[in-house]
Write a protein that holds these residues in place. Structure first.
Motif, PDB file in Angstrom:
ATOM      1  N   ARG A 124      40.014  53.973  65.091  1.00 57.47           N
ATOM      2  CA  ARG A 124      40.040  54.792  66.296  1.00 57.47           C
ATOM      3  C   ARG A 124      40.223  53.866  67.500  1.00 57.47           C
ATOM      4  N   TRP A 125      41.079  54.292  68.406  1.00 52.73           N
ATOM      5  CA  TRP A 125      41.270  53.557  69.657  1.00 52.73           C
ATOM      6  C   TRP A 125      40.349  54.151  70.707  1.00 52.73           C
ATOM      7  N   GLY A 126      39.709  53.287  71.485  1.00 52.48           N
ATOM      8  CA  GLY A 126      38.865  53.744  72.583  1.00 52.48           C
ATOM      9  C   GLY A 126      39.699  54.215  73.751  1.00 52.48           C
ATOM     10  N   PHE A 160      38.431  50.378  67.085  1.00 58.94           N
ATOM     11  CA  PHE A 160      37.265  50.451  66.212  1.00 58.94           C
ATOM     12  C   PHE A 160      37.699  50.671  64.775  1.00 58.94           C
ATOM     13  N   PHE A 161      37.044  49.994  63.869  1.00 58.57           N
ATOM     14  CA  PHE A 161      37.253  50.172  62.437  1.00 58.57           C
ATOM     15  C   PHE A 161      35.894  50.504  61.845  1.00 58.57           C
ATOM     16  N   ASN A 162      35.799  51.631  61.176  1.00 56.26           N
ATOM     17  CA  ASN A 162      34.503  52.114  60.653  1.00 56.26           C
ATOM     18  C   ASN A 162      33.444  52.148  61.753  1.00 56.26           C
ATOM     19  N   GLN A 163      33.827  52.585  62.929  1.00 57.12           N
ATOM     20  CA  GLN A 163      32.951  52.750  64.096  1.00 57.12           C
ATOM     21  C   GLN A 163      32.401  51.436  64.643  1.00 57.12           C
ATOM     22  N   ILE A 164      33.010  50.315  64.233  1.00 54.33           N
ATOM     23  CA  ILE A 164      32.619  48.998  64.746  1.00 54.33           C
ATOM     24  C   ILE A 164      33.808  48.438  65.518  1.00 54.33           C
ATOM     25  N   GLU A 165      33.533  47.914  66.704  1.00 55.06           N
ATOM     26  CA  GLU A 165      34.620  47.348  67.504  1.00 55.06           C
ATOM     27  C   GLU A 165      35.145  46.089  66.830  1.00 55.06           C
ATOM     28  N   LEU A 180      43.434  42.886  63.736  1.00 56.98           N
ATOM     29  CA  LEU A 180      44.146  42.471  62.534  1.00 56.98           C
ATOM     30  C   LEU A 180      43.651  41.123  62.043  1.00 56.98           C
ATOM     31  N   ARG A 181      43.451  40.185  62.945  1.00 62.70           N
ATOM     32  CA  ARG A 181      42.932  38.875  62.549  1.00 62.70           C
ATOM     33  C   ARG A 181      41.536  39.003  61.930  1.00 62.70           C
TER      34      ARG A 181
END
Length: 78
Positions: free
Chosen positions: A23-25, A43-48, A69-70
């Motif tokens: 998700r993008w903020g 955010f990936f899995n609700q973690i930034e 990505l990194r």
């Protein structure tokens, strides 16, 4: 691989069936109206996983996508 980070990020997510977890903020604007700085997080899995700041939203997204990505590559041992 220093260009088109958003595209690389999206391709990676699609290849690994991870798109539903991202998700993008909301872009945030700071600074004066005539010279704003835009900041956006991904955010990936609700973690930034990434945050980028730049003079326009597109460039800020590129920076955030690169960081995310990194981070994903690092977790998976790339």
């Amino acid at each position: 691989m220093s260009e088109h980070w958003r595209m690389q990020f999206n391709n990676y997510l699609q290849r690994n069936n991870l798109t539903p977890y991202v998700r993008w903020g909301q872009p945030m604007q700071t600074g004066p109206q005539n010279a704003p700085t835009w900041t956006i997080s991904v955010f990936f899995n609700q973690i930034e996983y990434g945050r980028g700041s730049a003079i326009n939203v597109g460039a800020a997204r590129e920076l955030a996508a690169e960081m995310a990505l990194r981070a994903l590559w690092s977790q998976r041992g790339y």
